[in-house]
Design an enzyme around this catalytic site. Structure first.
Site, mmCIF file in Angstrom:
data_model
loop_
_atom_site.group_PDB
_atom_site.id
_atom_site.type_symbol
_atom_site.label_atom_id
_atom_site.label_comp_id
_atom_site.label_asym_id
_atom_site.label_seq_id
_atom_site.Cartn_x
_atom_site.Cartn_y
_atom_site.Cartn_z
ATOM 1 N N LYS A 1 -13.386 1.769 9.620
ATOM 2 C CA LYS A 1 -12.333 2.110 10.351
ATOM 3 C C LYS A 1 -12.390 2.762 11.720
ATOM 4 O O LYS A 1 -11.614 2.458 12.529
ATOM 5 C CB LYS A 1 -11.736 3.315 9.505
ATOM 6 C CG LYS A 1 -11.105 3.154 7.984
ATOM 7 C CD LYS A 1 -10.214 2.302 8.109
ATOM 8 C CE LYS A 1 -8.781 2.799 8.496
ATOM 9 N NZ LYS A 1 -7.565 2.032 8.325
ATOM 10 N N ASP B 1 -4.163 -13.304 4.297
ATOM 11 C CA ASP B 1 -5.463 -12.775 3.948
ATOM 12 C C ASP B 1 -6.124 -12.190 5.451
ATOM 13 O O ASP B 1 -6.343 -12.957 6.245
ATOM 14 C CB ASP B 1 -6.210 -14.138 3.650
ATOM 15 C CG ASP B 1 -7.595 -13.847 3.120
ATOM 16 O OD1 ASP B 1 -8.099 -12.795 3.441
ATOM 17 O OD2 ASP B 1 -8.489 -14.635 2.934
ATOM 18 N N GLY C 1 0.898 -1.058 -0.195
ATOM 19 C CA GLY C 1 -0.005 0.075 -0.032
ATOM 20 C C GLY C 1 0.913 1.303 -0.049
ATOM 21 O O GLY C 1 2.016 1.080 0.028
ATOM 22 N N GLN C 2 0.187 2.419 -0.118
ATOM 23 C CA GLN C 2 0.848 3.589 -0.081
ATOM 24 C C GLN C 2 1.832 3.904 1.107
ATOM 25 O O GLN C 2 3.026 4.478 1.072
ATOM 26 C CB GLN C 2 0.072 4.686 -0.278
ATOM 27 C CG GLN C 2 -0.768 4.676 -1.728
ATOM 28 C CD GLN C 2 -1.480 5.837 -1.858
ATOM 29 O OE1 GLN C 2 -1.323 7.095 -2.665
ATOM 30 N NE2 GLN C 2 -2.925 5.832 -1.513
ATOM 31 N N TYR D 1 -16.926 3.202 4.598
ATOM 32 C CA TYR D 1 -15.478 3.186 4.817
ATOM 33 C C TYR D 1 -15.366 3.693 6.329
ATOM 34 O O TYR D 1 -14.692 3.245 7.007
ATOM 35 C CB TYR D 1 -14.842 3.922 3.557
ATOM 36 C CG TYR D 1 -13.436 4.294 3.969
ATOM 37 C CD1 TYR D 1 -12.256 3.159 4.131
ATOM 38 C CD2 TYR D 1 -12.848 5.688 4.238
ATOM 39 C CE1 TYR D 1 -11.134 3.519 4.387
ATOM 40 C CE2 TYR D 1 -11.662 5.912 4.508
ATOM 41 C CZ TYR D 1 -10.721 4.892 4.759
ATOM 42 O OH TYR D 1 -9.242 5.252 4.886
ATOM 43 N N TYR E 1 -3.337 2.520 11.262
ATOM 44 C CA TYR E 1 -3.417 3.739 10.702
ATOM 45 C C TYR E 1 -5.199 3.685 10.572
ATOM 46 O O TYR E 1 -5.714 2.899 10.152
ATOM 47 C CB TYR E 1 -2.826 3.879 9.390
ATOM 48 C CG TYR E 1 -1.227 3.878 9.524
ATOM 49 C CD1 TYR E 1 -0.791 4.943 9.778
ATOM 50 C CD2 TYR E 1 -0.695 2.411 9.498
ATOM 51 C CE1 TYR E 1 0.851 4.833 10.132
ATOM 52 C CE2 TYR E 1 0.725 2.472 9.989
ATOM 53 C CZ TYR E 1 1.272 3.659 10.173
ATOM 54 O OH TYR E 1 2.692 3.511 10.343
ATOM 55 N N TRP F 1 -6.389 12.267 3.291
ATOM 56 C CA TRP F 1 -6.039 12.310 1.928
ATOM 57 C C TRP F 1 -4.635 12.063 1.363
ATOM 58 O O TRP F 1 -3.905 12.624 0.807
ATOM 59 C CB TRP F 1 -6.079 14.038 1.681
ATOM 60 C CG TRP F 1 -7.490 14.294 1.742
ATOM 61 C CD1 TRP F 1 -8.730 14.031 2.488
ATOM 62 C CD2 TRP F 1 -8.211 15.712 1.248
ATOM 63 N NE1 TRP F 1 -9.692 14.748 2.326
ATOM 64 C CE2 TRP F 1 -9.667 15.735 1.606
ATOM 65 C CE3 TRP F 1 -7.541 16.719 0.449
ATOM 66 C CZ2 TRP F 1 -10.248 16.884 1.298
ATOM 67 C CZ3 TRP F 1 -8.489 17.846 -0.187
ATOM 68 C CH2 TRP F 1 -9.656 18.060 0.489
#
Length: 295
Positions: free
Chosen positions: A134, A41, A16-17, A130, A104, A155
């Site tokens: 979270k 998984d 991921g980022q 979403y 996160y 963002w």
């Protein structure tokens, strides 16, 4: 703290980022065992438990998430499995093996009704699936009372994958006009700065983290709209890229999931506890695009 202060670091979400950047920054602290979807998984509770118990890490850094905000409206169970249930299982297993958990979260746990930056003490009230999933992940972690840090950011963009910065950079080379939402306000945050902040926090050691466990806001400072973000990107890309920028409303764009109109985070608690300040959002954009230009 020196290298190997955290002998075994378990990194989840390596592709991921934020995870991709963490793979580099965490290597300064110890031996990193990194997992992506192919290796772990997160919808399989048994697999999560087996993986953690086999490795017995000193710290688990969970950068994995279901981040497709609109698609989550159609796949709420999958989003909950990854964003809500899996973090709770990781927290339970971290407690069993004696590990610290770093996780996160997102500015989207808030409803956007404020007009001043959200603090950690503000009441979450997510307006989309979403954000709700979270928030459940946060609550599951807190309920285990494992030594933990939950870092809410906002963002997020990076140098790989699908994100706003790379999308606008690509569109600027092929389109004469770009239409961008101008009625949502937030803080664009470079994934590399989040990863570097995480490593700096972990460098304080287990005792400091356990003594300061909890939720922290970790986003870039300052604020803008998606339209302002796009303008900043175009201004840093090249003088040859000069598409006409058209501000539009969220309603005109027609997204499936509702977004908070305002989701700027106050990072004061992070600065006070760990002496960290993530740079102003424009600085992050300029630094990231300097790298993009030479790739």
């Amino acid at each position: 703290m020196t290298k190997n202060a955290w002998p075994k670091i378990m990194l989840i979400g390596k592709n991921g980022q934020i995870g991709w950047e963490l793979h580099r920054t965490l290597a300064t602290l110890g031996q990193v065992a990194a997992y992506g979807r192919a290796e772990l998984d997160l919808t399989n509770i048994g697999e999560i438990r087996e993986c953690v118990r086999a490795l017995r890490p000193n710290v688990i850094v969970n950068a994995a998430a279901y981040t497709a905000v609109d698609k989550a409206e159609e796949e709420p169970e999958l989003a909950m499995a990854v964003n809500g249930i899996a973090p709770g299982i990781l927290a339970e297993e971290a407690k069993i093996v004696g590990a610290v958990l770093v996780h996160y979260s997102t500015d989207y746990v808030f409803d956007g009704d404020k007009v001043t930056p959200y603090g950690e003490e503000d009441q979450p009230n997510p307006v989309n699936v979403y954000g709700k999933t979270k928030l459940e992940g946060e609550r599951f972690i807190q309920s285990t009372d494992v030594p933990h840090l939950i870092l809410r950011t906002s963002w997020v963009y990076g140098l790989r994958g699908n994100n706003f910065l790379l999308t606008i950079t690509r569109l600027s080379k092929h389109r004469n006009e770009i239409r961008v939402v101008n009625d949502q306000v937030g803080s664009p945050t470079w994934s590399r700065l989040v990863a570097e902040a995480t490593a700096q926090i972990l460098a304080n050691g287990r005792n400091i983290i356990a003594g300061n466990q909890g939720i922290y806001h970790a986003s870039a400072t300052g604020q803008t709209t998606w339209f302002g973000f796009a303008q900043e990107i175009i201004g840093n890309v090249s003088s040859d890229c000069n598409p006409r920028m058209v501000p539009i409303s969220t309603e005109e764009y027609g997204m499936l999931a509702e977004r908070p109109a305002y989701s700027v985070l106050n990072n004061g608690k992070l600065s006070k506890a760990f002496g960290l300040v993530i740079p102003e959002w424009k600085n992050g954009v300029a630094l990231a695009l300097d790298i993009v230009k030479v790739l």
